[in-house]
Design an enzyme around this catalytic site. Structure first.
Site, PDB file in Angstrom:
ATOM      1  N   SER A   1      23.060  15.878 105.923  1.00  0.00           N
ATOM      2  CA  SER A   1      23.761  14.355 105.033  1.00  0.00           C
ATOM      3  C   SER A   1      25.099  14.896 104.088  1.00  0.00           C
ATOM      4  O   SER A   1      24.707  16.234 103.699  1.00  0.00           O
ATOM      5  CB  SER A   1      22.640  14.348 105.249  1.00  0.00           C
ATOM      6  OG  SER A   1      21.649  13.999 105.097  1.00  0.00           O
TER       7      SER A   1
ATOM      8  N   ARG B   1      15.538  15.055  95.883  1.00  0.00           N
ATOM      9  CA  ARG B   1      16.843  16.214  96.445  1.00  0.00           C
ATOM     10  C   ARG B   1      17.510  16.830  95.373  1.00  0.00           C
ATOM     11  O   ARG B   1      18.617  17.366  95.190  1.00  0.00           O
ATOM     12  CB  ARG B   1      18.304  15.736  97.445  1.00  0.00           C
ATOM     13  CG  ARG B   1      18.110  15.408  98.783  1.00  0.00           C
ATOM     14  CD  ARG B   1      17.655  15.561  99.601  1.00  0.00           C
ATOM     15  NE  ARG B   1      17.335  15.109 101.232  1.00  0.00           N
ATOM     16  CZ  ARG B   1      16.195  14.416 101.070  1.00  0.00           C
ATOM     17  NH1 ARG B   1      14.993  15.100 100.954  1.00  0.00           N
ATOM     18  NH2 ARG B   1      15.544  14.194 102.668  1.00  0.00           N
TER      19      ARG B   1
ATOM     20  N   GLU C   1      25.884  15.175  99.254  1.00  0.00           N
ATOM     21  CA  GLU C   1      24.465  16.230  98.617  1.00  0.00           C
ATOM     22  C   GLU C   1      24.648  17.570  98.715  1.00  0.00           C
ATOM     23  O   GLU C   1      24.556  18.439  98.425  1.00  0.00           O
ATOM     24  CB  GLU C   1      23.694  15.946  99.853  1.00  0.00           C
ATOM     25  CG  GLU C   1      22.143  16.759  99.737  1.00  0.00           C
ATOM     26  CD  GLU C   1      21.325  16.168 100.722  1.00  0.00           C
ATOM     27  OE1 GLU C   1      20.827  15.056 101.027  1.00  0.00           O
ATOM     28  OE2 GLU C   1      21.087  16.564 102.193  1.00  0.00           O
TER      29      GLU C   1
HETATM   30  P1  NAP Z   1      16.997   7.323 109.141  1.00  0.00           P
HETATM   31  O1  NAP Z   1      15.294   7.656 109.999  1.00  0.00           O
HETATM   32  O2  NAP Z   1      18.359   7.172 110.308  1.00  0.00           O
HETATM   33  O3  NAP Z   1      16.417   6.766 107.674  1.00  0.00           O
HETATM   34  C1  NAP Z   1      17.644   6.315 107.193  1.00  0.00           C
HETATM   35  C2  NAP Z   1      17.386   7.042 105.737  1.00  0.00           C
HETATM   36  O4  NAP Z   1      16.456   5.971 105.414  1.00  0.00           O
HETATM   37  C3  NAP Z   1      16.669   8.616 105.168  1.00  0.00           C
HETATM   38  O5  NAP Z   1      17.723   9.185 104.893  1.00  0.00           O
HETATM   39  C4  NAP Z   1      15.468   8.191 104.639  1.00  0.00           C
HETATM   40  O6  NAP Z   1      15.429   8.193 103.570  1.00  0.00           O
HETATM   41  C5  NAP Z   1      14.827   6.482 104.791  1.00  0.00           C
HETATM   42  N1  NAP Z   1      13.866   6.319 105.387  1.00  0.00           N
HETATM   43  C6  NAP Z   1      13.738   6.624 106.513  1.00  0.00           C
HETATM   44  N2  NAP Z   1      12.158   5.888 106.539  1.00  0.00           N
HETATM   45  C7  NAP Z   1      11.801   5.863 105.976  1.00  0.00           C
HETATM   46  C8  NAP Z   1      10.225   5.201 105.236  1.00  0.00           C
HETATM   47  N3  NAP Z   1       9.176   5.319 106.543  1.00  0.00           N
HETATM   48  N4  NAP Z   1       9.787   5.566 103.803  1.00  0.00           N
HETATM   49  C9  NAP Z   1      11.451   6.478 103.144  1.00  0.00           C
HETATM   50  N5  NAP Z   1      11.958   6.252 103.357  1.00  0.00           N
HETATM   51  C10 NAP Z   1      12.804   6.344 104.494  1.00  0.00           C
HETATM   52  O7  NAP Z   1      17.034   8.869 108.597  1.00  0.00           O
HETATM   53  P2  NAP Z   1      17.761  10.183 109.554  1.00  0.00           P
HETATM   54  O8  NAP Z   1      19.221  10.428 108.327  1.00  0.00           O
HETATM   55  O9  NAP Z   1      17.760  10.541 110.480  1.00  0.00           O
HETATM   56  O10 NAP Z   1      17.282  11.339 108.556  1.00  0.00           O
HETATM   57  C11 NAP Z   1      15.566  11.390 108.950  1.00  0.00           C
HETATM   58  C12 NAP Z   1      15.301  13.013 108.507  1.00  0.00           C
HETATM   59  O11 NAP Z   1      15.715  13.363 108.124  1.00  0.00           O
HETATM   60  C13 NAP Z   1      15.366  12.101 106.603  1.00  0.00           C
HETATM   61  O12 NAP Z   1      13.938  12.431 106.188  1.00  0.00           O
HETATM   62  C14 NAP Z   1      16.854  12.771 105.950  1.00  0.00           C
HETATM   63  O13 NAP Z   1      16.438  12.798 104.633  1.00  0.00           O
HETATM   64  C15 NAP Z   1      16.530  14.098 106.848  1.00  0.00           C
HETATM   65  N6  NAP Z   1      17.901  14.985 106.409  1.00  0.00           N
HETATM   66  C16 NAP Z   1      18.024  15.218 105.658  1.00  0.00           C
HETATM   67  C17 NAP Z   1      19.358  16.279 106.009  1.00  0.00           C
HETATM   68  C18 NAP Z   1      19.852  16.449 104.976  1.00  0.00           C
HETATM   69  O14 NAP Z   1      21.187  17.392 105.126  1.00  0.00           O
HETATM   70  N7  NAP Z   1      19.359  16.691 103.382  1.00  0.00           N
HETATM   71  C19 NAP Z   1      20.198  15.714 107.793  1.00  0.00           C
HETATM   72  C20 NAP Z   1      19.748  15.109 108.421  1.00  0.00           C
HETATM   73  C21 NAP Z   1      18.499  14.463 108.110  1.00  0.00           C
HETATM   74  P3  NAP Z   1      15.243   9.839 103.076  1.00  0.00           P
HETATM   75  O15 NAP Z   1      16.230  10.999 103.719  1.00  0.00           O
HETATM   76  O16 NAP Z   1      14.805  10.046 101.577  1.00  0.00           O
HETATM   77  O17 NAP Z   1      14.180  10.744 103.887  1.00  0.00           O
END
Ligand code: NAP
Length: 332
Positions: free
Chosen positions: A231, A158, A327
């Site tokens: 996020s 990020r 972020e």
């Molecule tokens: P989640 O599935 O509840 O998981 C929580 C965190 O754990 C995530 O942020 C993700 O990191 C990490 N994670 C989960 N499974 C993983 C794996 N197999 N390997 C490595 N890291 C893992 O996450 P969530 O909040 O629902 O989000 C799902 C995805 O959408 C994530 O990749 C998240 O970054 C992305 N997202 C981004 C935003 C934003 O505004 N930037 C908003 C919503 C969702 P990572 O974030 O590094 O992937």
């Protein structure tokens, strides 16, 4: 150039703030004509990663540079050049329609194409850098169009040069992406696999995109209905020595190793442990489904959302000894 324009519809938090001056640009020449920009200026794309804590007393330059061009094509890949003002998700949809693979995991991320490299957007195991080739940007000091390649952008988690050394230096006009005609699927994140299995659809870029859209719409608030910026905090990257101590105390804490020395922790999990999920004070709150997303239920002030974010930050630091980094860009 327009004066005293409301920014409510121009950013996803939907706050009732305004800017002293506003102009939109559709071409490189229009940007160059605006230079030098006043000291207080803001380049706006989809407005999906910013929190205004008060009115903006400067010039907002809205990047509306459009166009998707096919630049190169070989047996296995295509190179496309995309205007920074294109809507990210519409680009993803277009690529899926063409059968170009690479962006499907990044479906439904709010924001513009020009903003995507700034924070190296990522979701479900894929980051922009995985498909990034180069970009064109106007150097705001010289007015020249410069090309920055992969190395020059210094992508991180990020993160990129545009958040560090080159902060405020460029307006990103065009992004070049290398996409694949032969899909290799990334379903490393369990949630995608589960949705695909439940829907019994064969693996394809379209089915992955549909799965991501389904998960995101279930877990994340629609900014058109409830203001938010996705996020709010980054997932912290922590030394493994610290992680080991925390794991002793909190054995169920999710940990994702990064290399040998560090691991990524889930900021949402840390916040959730403190009971913030679903918290609401006035119209500022923490989303009921996702502790990492702060929301504006209608008439919250940016300063109230920022105060809530700081309370969350302080409580996580007190309990876990970890300082969560926003972020979202805070415009104070
Ligand atoms: P989640 O599935 O509840 O998981 C929580 C965190 O754990 C995530 O942020 C993700 O990191 C990490 N994670 C989960 N499974 C993983 C794996 N197999 N390997 C490595 N890291 C893992 O996450 P969530 O909040 O629902 O989000 C799902 C995805 O959408 C994530 O990749 C998240 O970054 C992305 N997202 C981004 C935003 C934003 O505004 N930037 C908003 C919503 C969702 P990572 O974030 O590094 O992937």
């Amino acid at each position: 150039m327009e004066e005293n324009i409301s920014l409510k519809e121009l950013h996803t938090f939907g706050l009732n703030v305004q800017t002293a001056q506003y102009t939109l640009v559709e071409t490189e020449a229009q940007v160059q004509k605006l230079l030098p920009l006043p000291a207080a200026h803001l380049i706006l794309g989809g407005g999906s990663n910013m929190l205004f804590t008060k009115d903006f007393e400067g010039l907002v330059v809205h990047n509306k540079i459009r166009g998707i061009e096919l630049v190169e094509e070989d047996e296995k890949t295509v190179l496309i050049r995309v205007g920074g003002g294109e809507v990210w998700h519409l680009l993803v949809v277009w690529c899926i329609e063409q059968g170009y693979a690479g962006l499907e995991n990044l479906s439904l991320i709010p924001g513009s194409v020009g903003a995507a490299p700034i924070q190296n957007i990522g979701a479900y195991g894929v980051e922009l850098k995985d498909v990034f080739d180069r970009l064109e940007a106007i150097n705001l000091s010289t007015g020249k169009v410069e090309t920055l390649n992969f190395e020059a952008c210094a992508f991180g988690y990020r993160d990129s040069i545009f958040k560090r050394k080159a902060k405020g230096k460029y307006l990103i006009t065009r992004v070049f992406l290398r996409l694949s005609k032969e899909a290799t699927f990334n379903i490393s994140y369990g949630a995608i696999q589960q949705v695909l299995e439940a829907s019994q659809t064969p693996l394809s870029i379209r089915s992955i995109s549909n799965a991501v859209i389904k998960i995101r719409t279930q877990k994340l608030p629609d900014p058109k209905k409830i203001g938010n910026s996705g996020s709010f905090f980054k997932n912290p990257i922590v030394e493994n020595t610290v992680v080991a101590l925390l794991q002793k105390k909190y054995p169920s804490m999710p940990v994702y190793p990064i290399g040998n020395d560090k691991s990524k922790l889930a900021a949402g999990w840390l916040i959730d442990q403190l009971g913030w999920k679903g918290y609401r004070k006035g119209d500022a709150g923490v989303h009921e489904q996702q502790a990492l997303v702060l929301v504006n239920y209608g008439n919250a002030k940016g300063s109230e959302i920022w105060a809530l974010a700081q309370e969350i930050q302080a409580s996580v630091q007190e309990k876990f000894g970890i300082l969560l980094e926003p972020e979202v860009n805070i415009l104070a």
